[in-house]
Write a protein that holds these residues in place. Sequence first.
Motif, mmCIF file in Angstrom:
data_model
loop_
_atom_site.group_PDB
_atom_site.id
_atom_site.type_symbol
_atom_site.label_atom_id
_atom_site.label_comp_id
_atom_site.label_asym_id
_atom_site.label_seq_id
_atom_site.Cartn_x
_atom_site.Cartn_y
_atom_site.Cartn_z
ATOM 1 N N LEU A 116 5.076 -1.248 -15.241
ATOM 2 C CA LEU A 116 4.356 -0.281 -14.165
ATOM 3 C C LEU A 116 3.841 -1.058 -13.059
ATOM 4 O O LEU A 116 3.583 -0.677 -11.911
ATOM 5 N N TYR A 117 2.988 -2.221 -13.293
ATOM 6 C CA TYR A 117 2.618 -2.846 -12.069
ATOM 7 C C TYR A 117 3.577 -3.418 -11.316
ATOM 8 O O TYR A 117 3.588 -3.424 -10.349
ATOM 9 N N ALA A 118 5.072 -3.848 -11.980
ATOM 10 C CA ALA A 118 5.974 -4.172 -10.966
ATOM 11 C C ALA A 118 6.452 -2.938 -9.758
ATOM 12 O O ALA A 118 6.631 -3.270 -8.962
ATOM 13 N N VAL A 119 6.620 -1.682 -10.582
ATOM 14 C CA VAL A 119 6.843 -0.645 -9.606
ATOM 15 C C VAL A 119 5.501 -0.445 -8.475
ATOM 16 O O VAL A 119 6.007 -0.255 -7.468
ATOM 17 N N LEU A 120 4.359 -0.579 -8.994
ATOM 18 C CA LEU A 120 3.402 -0.641 -8.041
ATOM 19 C C LEU A 120 3.445 -1.714 -6.893
ATOM 20 O O LEU A 120 3.258 -1.295 -5.874
ATOM 21 N N GLN A 121 3.741 -2.930 -7.357
ATOM 22 C CA GLN A 121 3.801 -3.810 -6.355
ATOM 23 C C GLN A 121 4.969 -3.611 -5.427
ATOM 24 O O GLN A 121 4.866 -3.744 -4.017
ATOM 25 N N ALA A 122 6.117 -3.176 -5.784
ATOM 26 C CA ALA A 122 7.083 -2.624 -4.845
ATOM 27 C C ALA A 122 6.752 -1.800 -4.116
ATOM 28 O O ALA A 122 6.889 -1.645 -2.929
ATOM 29 N N PHE A 123 6.094 -0.793 -4.686
ATOM 30 C CA PHE A 123 5.635 0.440 -3.843
ATOM 31 C C PHE A 123 4.590 0.004 -2.790
ATOM 32 O O PHE A 123 5.036 0.311 -1.559
ATOM 33 N N TYR A 124 3.651 -0.645 -2.930
ATOM 34 C CA TYR A 124 2.962 -0.836 -1.701
ATOM 35 C C TYR A 124 3.333 -2.065 -0.777
ATOM 36 O O TYR A 124 3.051 -2.086 0.332
ATOM 37 N N GLU A 125 3.957 -3.085 -1.284
ATOM 38 C CA GLU A 125 4.486 -4.128 -0.530
ATOM 39 C C GLU A 125 5.800 -3.716 0.305
ATOM 40 O O GLU A 125 5.533 -4.256 1.337
ATOM 41 N N ALA A 126 6.519 -2.992 -0.236
ATOM 42 C CA ALA A 126 7.590 -2.423 0.786
ATOM 43 C C ALA A 126 6.980 -1.488 1.802
ATOM 44 O O ALA A 126 7.099 -1.642 3.012
ATOM 45 N N THR A 127 6.177 -0.663 1.574
ATOM 46 C CA THR A 127 5.267 0.087 2.454
ATOM 47 C C THR A 127 4.631 -0.668 3.381
ATOM 48 O O THR A 127 4.888 -0.408 4.583
ATOM 49 N N SER A 128 4.168 -1.886 2.935
ATOM 50 C CA SER A 128 3.150 -2.715 3.818
ATOM 51 C C SER A 128 4.225 -3.322 4.822
ATOM 52 O O SER A 128 3.989 -3.433 6.261
ATOM 53 N N ALA A 129 5.206 -3.718 4.172
ATOM 54 C CA ALA A 129 6.229 -4.397 5.256
ATOM 55 C C ALA A 129 6.762 -3.529 6.224
ATOM 56 O O ALA A 129 7.042 -3.969 7.432
ATOM 57 N N LEU A 130 7.146 -2.280 5.924
ATOM 58 C CA LEU A 130 7.799 -1.426 6.973
ATOM 59 C C LEU A 130 6.752 -0.960 7.789
ATOM 60 O O LEU A 130 7.170 -0.796 8.936
ATOM 61 N N LEU A 131 5.551 -1.013 7.684
ATOM 62 C CA LEU A 131 4.383 -0.600 8.547
ATOM 63 C C LEU A 131 3.842 -1.720 9.114
ATOM 64 O O LEU A 131 2.742 -1.537 9.861
ATOM 65 N N ARG A 132 4.416 -3.011 9.117
ATOM 66 C CA ARG A 132 3.862 -4.015 9.808
ATOM 67 C C ARG A 132 2.541 -4.124 9.330
ATOM 68 O O ARG A 132 1.700 -4.724 10.286
#
Length: 211
Positions: free
Chosen positions: A122-138
């Motif tokens: 679940l931590y890995a899913v959370l990490q992917a969630f916010y890091e991918a969002t952060s990357a896409l939103l610069r």
Amino acid sequence: MSIMAQVDPSCPTVKNLLILDSEGRRIAVKYFAAEWATVSSQANYEKAVFAKTSRTNARGEGMQAGLFPTAVGCKRLLSPLIPCIQSAAEITMFDDYLVVYKCLGDLMFYVTGSDNENELILYAVLQAFYEATSALLRQQVDKKTVLENLDLVLLVMDEIVDGGLILETDPQTVAARVTMRGADGEVPIAEQTFSQAFASAKEHLARSLLK
């Protein structure tokens, strides 16, 4: 709304993905479990989980780096080893659910699983969630920017979890799939302009709606 189907019990699953603002209001959500089949039940859950988690601080040093194996018997899940989260996050038990969450700017990111789910997954899913969002939103992860680019955020959620099944936990892969870049030698996501990323995501969403 996708409802979690019958799957191999050994295959990790997620019950919902949420982004709430600093006052607990809904920004973007995806539910995959029948217990939240109505809008009112979802609203009640969001209100209650925010009330519990807003009392804690998810901005600390977080977990130490490490590796853990995927669940045995889940052929759809990820690579053999998944890096643990190195950033700030918290975990709590709430109404017999396991909830991992992180405060980022004026937003709260949540991943909910069953009480017997592997918290590291679940931590890995959370990490992917916010890091991918952060990357896409610069790296501009705030309420205003997320609302202005909601298509991108919803596509991130779709790339990580489908019907409750975890598809991917590598944030760079998730971001690349959202923008349809990188895999075929196209412009890497880090080199794209914001308008290119946004245009690609809108095209992806339009195609999915026409299927």
